[in-house]
Design a protein around this motif. Sequence first.
Motif, PDB file in Angstrom:
ATOM      1  N   ASP A 120       1.271   4.667 -14.113  1.00 26.77           N
ATOM      2  CA  ASP A 120      -0.070   5.387 -14.798  1.00 26.77           C
ATOM      3  C   ASP A 120      -0.324   4.315 -16.262  1.00 26.77           C
ATOM      4  OD1 ASP A 120      -0.048   6.959 -12.856  1.00 26.77           O
ATOM      5  OD2 ASP A 120       0.606   8.572 -13.873  1.00 26.77           O
TER       6      ASP A 120
ATOM      7  N   GLY B 192       3.804  -0.167  -4.218  1.00 24.49           N
ATOM      8  CA  GLY B 192       2.718  -0.882  -3.092  1.00 24.49           C
ATOM      9  C   GLY B 192       1.356  -0.658  -3.567  1.00 24.49           C
ATOM     10  N   THR B 193       1.005   0.251  -4.341  1.00 27.57           N
ATOM     11  CA  THR B 193      -0.516   0.525  -4.572  1.00 27.57           C
ATOM     12  C   THR B 193      -0.928   0.038  -5.861  1.00 27.57           C
ATOM     13  OG1 THR B 193      -0.141   2.357  -5.650  1.00 27.57           O
ATOM     14  CG2 THR B 193      -0.688   2.693  -3.250  1.00 27.57           C
ATOM     15  N   GLY B 194       0.220  -0.279  -6.866  1.00 29.96           N
ATOM     16  CA  GLY B 194       0.013  -0.929  -8.062  1.00 29.96           C
ATOM     17  C   GLY B 194      -0.188   0.253  -9.040  1.00 29.96           C
ATOM     18  N   GLN B 195       0.095   1.428  -8.706  1.00 29.55           N
ATOM     19  CA  GLN B 195      -0.006   2.576  -9.672  1.00 29.55           C
ATOM     20  C   GLN B 195       1.353   2.393 -10.415  1.00 29.55           C
ATOM     21  OE1 GLN B 195       0.805   6.233  -7.818  1.00 29.55           O
ATOM     22  NE2 GLN B 195       0.889   7.389  -9.958  1.00 29.55           N
TER      23      GLN B 195
ATOM     24  N   GLY C  50       0.848  -1.180   0.030  1.00 31.89           N
ATOM     25  CA  GLY C  50      -0.172  -0.051  -0.039  1.00 31.89           C
ATOM     26  C   GLY C  50       0.719   1.290   0.012  1.00 31.89           C
TER      27      GLY C  50
ATOM     28  N   ARG D 263       4.152   5.869  -6.040  1.00 28.45           N
ATOM     29  CA  ARG D 263       4.615   5.134  -5.176  1.00 28.45           C
ATOM     30  C   ARG D 263       4.220   3.746  -5.296  1.00 28.45           C
ATOM     31  NH1 ARG D 263       3.325   7.448   0.781  1.00 28.45           N
ATOM     32  NH2 ARG D 263       2.228   9.131  -0.158  1.00 28.45           N
TER      33      ARG D 263
END
Lengths: 352, 796
Positions: free
Chosen positions: A137, A121-124, A92, A119
């Motif tokens: 992205d 952890g979020t999958g971005q 996350g 960053r």
Amino acid sequence: MKPCLAAFATALLLTAAPAQAQGFAGLGTTAEDFSVPERGRELTFPQDHGAHPDFRIEWWYLTATLTGDDGQDYGAQWTLFRSALQPGEAAGFASPQVWMGHAGLTTADSHFAVETFGRGGTGQAGVTPDPFSAFIDDWHMTSRAGPDSDPYDRLHIHATGHDFSYDLTAQAQGPLVLHGDQGYSVKSQGGQASYYYSQPFYDITGTLHLPDGPVSVSGHGWLDREWSSQPLADDQAGWDWFSLGFDDGHRMMGFQLRGAQVFTSGTWIAPDGTATPLPPDALEFTPLGSARVAGRDVPVRWRIDWPEGGVSITTEPLNPHAWMDLSVSYWEGPLRFSGSHTGRGYLEMTGY
Amino acid sequence: MTRAALQALLSHWLRSPFQLAMLLAGLALATALWSGVQALNAEARAAYATAENLLGDGTSAQLESPSGRMPEGEFARLRRAGWDVSPVVEGRASLGDTRVTVLGIEPLTASSGGTSAELVTPDLTGFLAGVGFAHPRTLNEIGTSQPDLRPSQAIPIGTVLMDIAQAQTLLDMRGHITRLTLAPVQRDGLTPLNTLAPDLRLVAPGDGTDLAGLTDSFHLNLTAFGLLAFTVGLFIVHSAVGLAFEQRRTMFRTLRALGVPLRHLALLLAAELALFAILAGMAGLALGYLMAATLLPDVAATLRGLYGAPVPGTLRFDPVWALAGMGMTLAGTALAGGQALWRLWRLPVLAPAQPRAWAHAGARSLRLQGGVAVALAIIALILAQINGGLITGFALLAAALLAAALIMPLVLAGGLALGQRLARGPVAQWFWADSRQNLPRLSLALMALLLALATNIGVGTMVSSFRTTFIAWLDQRLVAEVTVTPRTPSEARALQNFLQTHADATLPMQRIDARLAAQPGQVYAMKDHATFRDNWPLLDAVPHVWDRLAAGEGVLVNEQLARRAGLRPGTATLEMPDIGVLPVLGVYSDYGNPLAQATLGLDRFTGAWPDTPVRQFALRSENPQALITALQDEFGLPGNQITDQAQAKALSLAVFERTFLITGALNVLTLSIAAIALFAALVTLSGMRLVQLAPLWALGLTTRRLAALELGRALVLAGMTLVLALPVGLVLAQILLAVINVQAFGWRLPLQFFPADWARLAFWAGLAVLAAALLPAWRLWRHGPHQLLKVFAHEK
């Protein structure tokens, strides 16, 4: 060394300094908290294509010299930088891994640049090793290689900004090349080093979407992979880095780090991929002419001499105003060279 | 020549320093009240802007989930689809010694628009590593236990800005975010949001919590009050300027005769007025600033209590405010002194130098005044029929008050005529006749008194009616003996288990934010329980409302929503997000809440929004103290998370009282100004009346008797004004309750009468009038013979 990355890392490190002074835990601005490159460690693939979160900085850096079906020269750049606030990864938003994407597109009279941040952890943003994909992205550099080949053998690359985008397919025509001592690349007289390898043999096809409409392009590409934890020496203020594709099939990587002393290094690559590390000071870089770019004088024309190899060439930028006017700003653009040899390449300059 | 003329003009003030003091005091007070109120408004508005600018919310659309939270994966999913969104985590948490709003942002993707970006960018790494920001006052309240917080004036009071990861931990929201902020500019050709995220609602910029819009009515109220005080202050200025003009008539004639051009003279007088305006204006600004600084903590508390608006309790000095205040003073002075200048302009060079009463109202002008009053009254009646919003409401107020003020001299004249007819004996007859004679000269001051008294009665009645209704309503709403606020969802679950055996009834409070009838609002869940069936303050409902609500057949709405959207139980329906159209079953009063609100049966609510966390439990218990002790022992809950009924009521009442504290303060100030106006008028009149009184003295009336008669007249006139002010005040109260309140807050309150308050006001007003009349009477008594003789000596 790709200076921009270093510049990015430097920017983060500089802002981290006051925090460290105030004793905030875990920022780990000393290299000891992170892993450091070791001479003799063998790089293994495809594992090392992925991220190394225990190292402070890392990047996936593709440049392409292209020619459109309209006969014009173009240049494209796609970069994903990773910079860790602390070693390791967490789930996350708690992830200490900061990612930055840069994309550039150069024509003879325009230069487009865009950046994006995220960053881990979020999958971005991040890099998945298998199947290989580096992404942030909706930008990505994703493997399209077959199951038995190296993931880097065939890549699809996409980036997009408000006024441009591109889709490129890169097909490797030769092997991976390890710089320095089997991928251990020394960056200063003081011994700072990084792991550094490249895939310099891409044939590229694809489409550029410019404000005036799409252009089909083809050409050559060069992928750099590098990671490290050690900042450069204190006095090193900027870099001039070249990736050159000779018309006779050779490739050459060369750079100089400008400090109290100038440190130069490079790799001579035969058409079959055989790499010859060039010792410090084997290469000579001489600025021939500068352009006024973004309020500063930037040497955009160079002479590069490698006397022992019989190389003496002069570079000419496609667009002298290829300034990446982003949070971390630098010059990056395609060039043609002539002299003892001819060919095309990419130049990156920081610290001006 | 100019210099000599100016000296001559100014010498008047040296001879009448009291008049000068009156003029300056009137101007200064008017300026002080007006600019003080403006300073309060400006400070509050600046605070709203701070709150809005923090995340650039005024310019960015938001993506929200009806349940108030969404998985953080939504963020990455939309980013990977090319949408420029940034996650926000927001919630309440205990930090140090207080509860704060925790605002967590993701600085790497946050748009660069808001003030938060300016704060975070210089030390991005520090922010990512856990450094937060809060207003210095919030830091004080939190205490020293949070070393990672830095002070910043750009953060609204009560809010802590930090990195999203820290905020998730603090709010126990790991894996979830509250909403997504959309960058103002998005790329073309992206997959539409309603395809990509059909469950999320897009909220347009500025639509969410529009503090400025919500609090507009409050500030309009303040402005109206300030304007009223300013107007009353101008009455004083008008009296003083008019008097000075009358007394200098001789001087004007002489100066003109000596060759001073009219234009020149007028210019000099205008310059003199401007000088006074500037001097008094500066004093007024200083006073106004002081007043605002004194009242701001209460206004801030009111705004926080009523609207949750984060207004700091300290005032900043704004030069624009000072300039605007000075401009208002100059304009007001021009208005109040314009008549005098106009008359100077038309004064023939050889006009008789007899001082005549300056506002000599003949029968014709009285009739004209009466006509205007009737016209205004008709306008007020028409306005009362129009449901045109707050501005119409205030226009109605203004028309009604002005009509009353204008008609007052006529009524007083009638009263005095009646007195004269009933009077026996020459002195009494003279008393009434003389009062009638002097009425025109006093009428302006009496009008000011009427306005002040009527406002006092009107606002006082409104506040008292509100308080009575509000206290009764609190008893209905706050039935639960104990309220407990869980800190985290997991604690809520633990509490629920614990309470099943320890409380007689556990009523969970759940709500979501939603737009209702195109307004920002909230939907609450209501458990079917006798607590609500027996007590809930329903204003209107369909038959079997509680059974139907429990069965999920419809919604209850609060009075605000019902009035704004015109919802009547039985016939109206309301579009509910995620559910669809439901019939409106009932309307309940909901004082002190600016938002639209709808209430659903608990089952229907959890069916639509299953993951909504419980924000609060209302608990029924025979032995609340034991329950509180048990909760503290079992969960270690700090004091501010358990509230007993008495505390809750006290808290609500305190908010209420503070809300109207400023009203009370302004009331007192307005009345004081009116008293000063009356004082000014009486003092000036006493100087001019010597001519009329001297013959009576010569006929044998003692100065003591004369002074007593003067005092008596002031009291009679004031008494008649007070009697007139009562109905005017009640009309005003009715307008406030039935028009202004409904427009401003959305609720209507019953008018109630408070005669004890009127008696108290009569006493204070009488005292004020007495104080105002005492000095002239005393002067007449003490210095009488000597001065009265002078009248004959000067053969005036």
